[in-house]
Scaffold this active site. Structure first.
Site, PDB file in Angstrom:
ATOM      1  N   CYS A 244       4.429 -91.978  -6.682  1.00 26.62           N
ATOM      2  CA  CYS A 244       5.478 -92.669  -7.425  1.00 26.62           C
ATOM      3  C   CYS A 244       5.089 -94.139  -7.499  1.00 26.62           C
ATOM      4  CB  CYS A 244       6.807 -92.492  -6.702  1.00 26.62           C
ATOM      5  SG  CYS A 244       8.140 -93.473  -7.400  1.00 26.62           S
TER       6      CYS A 244
ATOM      7  N   CYS B 116      13.125-106.021 -10.944  1.00 24.85           N
ATOM      8  CA  CYS B 116      13.627-105.329 -12.132  1.00 24.85           C
ATOM      9  C   CYS B 116      14.785-106.134 -12.720  1.00 24.85           C
ATOM     10  CB  CYS B 116      14.115-103.934 -11.763  1.00 24.85           C
ATOM     11  SG  CYS B 116      14.691-102.961 -13.177  1.00 24.85           S
TER      12      CYS B 116
ATOM     13  N   CYS C 270      14.517 -96.832  -3.507  1.00 24.66           N
ATOM     14  CA  CYS C 270      13.641 -97.718  -4.271  1.00 24.66           C
ATOM     15  C   CYS C 270      13.817 -99.168  -3.863  1.00 24.66           C
ATOM     16  CB  CYS C 270      13.999 -97.658  -5.744  1.00 24.66           C
ATOM     17  SG  CYS C 270      14.040 -96.026  -6.400  1.00 24.66           S
TER      18      CYS C 270
ATOM     19  N   GLU D 230       5.821-101.686  -4.101  1.00 24.66           N
ATOM     20  CA  GLU D 230       5.713-100.480  -3.294  1.00 24.66           C
ATOM     21  C   GLU D 230       5.430 -99.241  -4.125  1.00 24.66           C
ATOM     22  OE1 GLU D 230       9.840-101.074  -1.564  1.00 24.66           O
ATOM     23  OE2 GLU D 230       9.960 -98.952  -2.077  1.00 24.66           O
TER      24      GLU D 230
ATOM     25  N   CYS E 189      21.057-100.066  -6.947  1.00 27.93           N
ATOM     26  CA  CYS E 189      19.606-100.076  -6.747  1.00 27.93           C
ATOM     27  C   CYS E 189      19.136-101.350  -6.038  1.00 27.93           C
ATOM     28  CB  CYS E 189      18.922 -99.950  -8.103  1.00 27.93           C
ATOM     29  SG  CYS E 189      17.132-100.010  -8.014  1.00 27.93           S
TER      30      CYS E 189
ATOM     31  N   CYS F  77      21.023-102.280 -12.199  1.00 34.55           N
ATOM     32  CA  CYS F  77      21.838-101.128 -11.781  1.00 34.55           C
ATOM     33  C   CYS F  77      22.484-101.434 -10.432  1.00 34.55           C
ATOM     34  CB  CYS F  77      20.990 -99.858 -11.693  1.00 34.55           C
ATOM     35  SG  CYS F  77      20.319 -99.372 -13.282  1.00 34.55           S
TER      36      CYS F  77
HETATM   37  N1  SAH Z   1      14.044 -98.120 -14.212  1.00 36.66           N
HETATM   38  C1  SAH Z   1      13.781 -96.729 -14.260  1.00 36.66           C
HETATM   39  C2  SAH Z   1      12.850 -96.220 -13.161  1.00 36.66           C
HETATM   40  C3  SAH Z   1      13.029 -96.741 -11.773  1.00 36.66           C
HETATM   41  S1  SAH Z   1      14.399 -96.167 -10.827  1.00 36.66           S
HETATM   42  C4  SAH Z   1      15.064 -95.942 -14.298  1.00 36.66           C
HETATM   43  O1  SAH Z   1      16.120 -96.535 -14.254  1.00 36.66           O
HETATM   44  O2  SAH Z   1      15.009 -94.717 -14.444  1.00 36.66           O
HETATM   45  C5  SAH Z   1      14.100 -94.469 -10.463  1.00 36.66           C
HETATM   46  C6  SAH Z   1      15.350 -93.649 -10.256  1.00 36.66           C
HETATM   47  O3  SAH Z   1      15.959 -93.944  -8.978  1.00 36.66           O
HETATM   48  C7  SAH Z   1      16.409 -93.931 -11.300  1.00 36.66           C
HETATM   49  O4  SAH Z   1      17.036 -92.734 -11.681  1.00 36.66           O
HETATM   50  C8  SAH Z   1      17.367 -94.818 -10.520  1.00 36.66           C
HETATM   51  O5  SAH Z   1      18.622 -94.864 -11.121  1.00 36.66           O
HETATM   52  C9  SAH Z   1      17.334 -94.171  -9.167  1.00 36.66           C
HETATM   53  N2  SAH Z   1      17.840 -94.999  -8.069  1.00 36.66           N
HETATM   54  C10 SAH Z   1      17.728 -96.321  -7.878  1.00 36.66           C
HETATM   55  N3  SAH Z   1      18.357 -96.700  -6.754  1.00 36.66           N
HETATM   56  C11 SAH Z   1      18.850 -95.581  -6.197  1.00 36.66           C
HETATM   57  C12 SAH Z   1      19.612 -95.330  -5.023  1.00 36.66           C
HETATM   58  N4  SAH Z   1      19.974 -96.303  -4.200  1.00 36.66           N
HETATM   59  N5  SAH Z   1      19.948 -94.045  -4.778  1.00 36.66           N
HETATM   60  C13 SAH Z   1      19.587 -93.053  -5.620  1.00 36.66           C
HETATM   61  N6  SAH Z   1      18.887 -93.236  -6.732  1.00 36.66           N
HETATM   62  C14 SAH Z   1      18.524 -94.490  -7.031  1.00 36.66           C
END
Ligand code: SAH
Length: 351
Positions: A108, A115, A336, A95, A122, A119
């Site tokens: 974006c 991934c 995301c 996406e 996420c 995290c």
């Molecule tokens: N892997 C990279 C880029 C992709 S995530 C990174 O970790 O930065 C892009 C951003 O969205 C990151 O800051 C991530 O922590 C955040 N993110 C992911 N899931 C999220 C969620 N459910 N709510 C808010 N931010 C989120």
């Protein structure tokens, strides 16, 4: 095509010269081909009418063009944000998001299918990493969105699904190609790479001579809390990650962005704000607070408005620059990886 193979849309002009020389062509044809691929963004060799028919046929046979196809689009009724789901040539889907801001349109992009970083909040990481994207597949997300919207793209953020620094070589190629004067020519200052903090690659990126903004997903004010949210914190301490950030700033002069997703009761207290301020005050940086996007499969809840405002105030008292991320497209599977996840879940149901 495996992602280890360099496809033609991922090649630098010098590499195109080699390809053409091997096919018995003059090197100047490389700039014509580059322009078809990255400026005019032709989707078929047949369109490249200033190249001979014989050459076009040879290229088509040897170097299939990577082209993404949109299989779904959702548009926000609130702010016009669009989420596109693109199919790759191996059947995977990714996406990408198109956002309209007063300073221009932003795309974006995803850097991987799924991934591996894990995290906890996420959605992108739920099924693990399937594979990294080729440079051409990253470029195509921008090219297709430009075509589909009919509008200029002025900013690109590598903040979609995936960890861009876990796909380092293809990422650096992407940055150089998307900012190339013969291609889309997007200023490197308008490109942002977001990382969860892969320290060795952050040092490497600082040496590339690029002018892109680095955004670090910090999300916690100490190692203990960061470990509870982000497994990568078991590999690198906050001190190590912040040192890598400072090095990036020293080498590139680019102001750093720290992303901080606020999750109720996890990292949003006054004490957390104090601790965070202690870590970063004095750095040339800017904090982007993101009210966490609740993901169905995850237990995190977004912090309340008041808590967010307090958190911001606290940081500002220490002279730290803070913005709260404007919520774009919150009515369209905002977080995301959620659109892709929903699509895959539905496919499963349909089998
Ligand atoms: N892997 C990279 C880029 C992709 S995530 C990174 O970790 O930065 C892009 C951003 O969205 C990151 O800051 C991530 O922590 C955040 N993110 C992911 N899931 C999220 C969620 N459910 N709510 C808010 N931010 C989120």
């Amino acid at each position: 095509m495996k992602n280890t193979v360099l496809d033609i849309k991922s090649m630098y002009p010098e590499e195109l010269k080699n390809v053409l020389e091997e096919l018995g062509e003059k090197p100047f044809r490389a700039s014509q081909l580059f322009s078809w691929l990255h400026d005019k963004q032709a989707e078929e060799y047949a369109r490249m009418t200033n190249l001979s028919k014989g050459l076009r046929e040879k290229l088509a046979q040897k170097y299939p063009l990577t082209v993404l196809r949109a299989v779904n689009m959702q548009e926000s009724r609130l702010d016009g944000t669009r989420k596109y789901l693109f199919a790759l040539d191996d059947g995977n889907v990714i996406e990408s998001v198109w956002m309209r801001y007063h300073h221009g349109n932003s795309v974006c992009i995803s850097s991987q299918v799924g991934c591996a970083m894990g995290c906890r909040f996420c959605a992108s990481t739920i099924g693990g990493k399937v594979r990294s994207l080729r440079t051409s597949e990253m470029l195509e997300q921008v090219y297709q969105i430009r075509k589909l919207t009919g509008e200029r793209v002025s900013n690109v953020v590598v903040m979609g699904t995936g960890e861009p620094l876990d796909n380092y070589d293809n990422l650096v190629r992407f940055i150089r190609l998307v900012s190339s004067p013969g291609g889309l020519n997007i200023s490197q200052r308008n490109l942002t790479v977001s990382t969860c903090g892969l320290v060795p690659e952050m040092y490497r990126l600082a040496e590339e001579g690029l002018a892109v903004t680095l955004a670090l997903s910090l999300h916690a004010p100490n190692d203990e809390k960061r470990k509870a949210l982000m497994p990568v914190a078991n590999r690198y301490t906050i001190r190590q990650v912040l040192d890598a950030c400072e090095n990036y700033y020293r080498k590139t002069g680019r102001r750093l962005t720290f992303e901080y997703a606020l999750a109720e009761g996890q990292n949003d207290g006054e004490q957390d704000a104090e601790e965070l301020a202690g870590l970063i005050s004095g750095m040339n940086c800017h904090v982007n607070l993101i009210p966490v996007n609740p993901v169905r499969e995850r237990k995190f809840a977004r912090s309340g408005k008041k808590v967010i405002a307090n958190f911001q105030n606290k940081l500002e008292k220490y002279g730290i620059n803070v913005t709260i991320r404007r919520e774009m497209g919150s009515d369209i599977d905002g977080a995301c990886g959620q659109l892709r996840k929903r699509y895959l879940d539905n496919q499963e149901k349909n089998v």
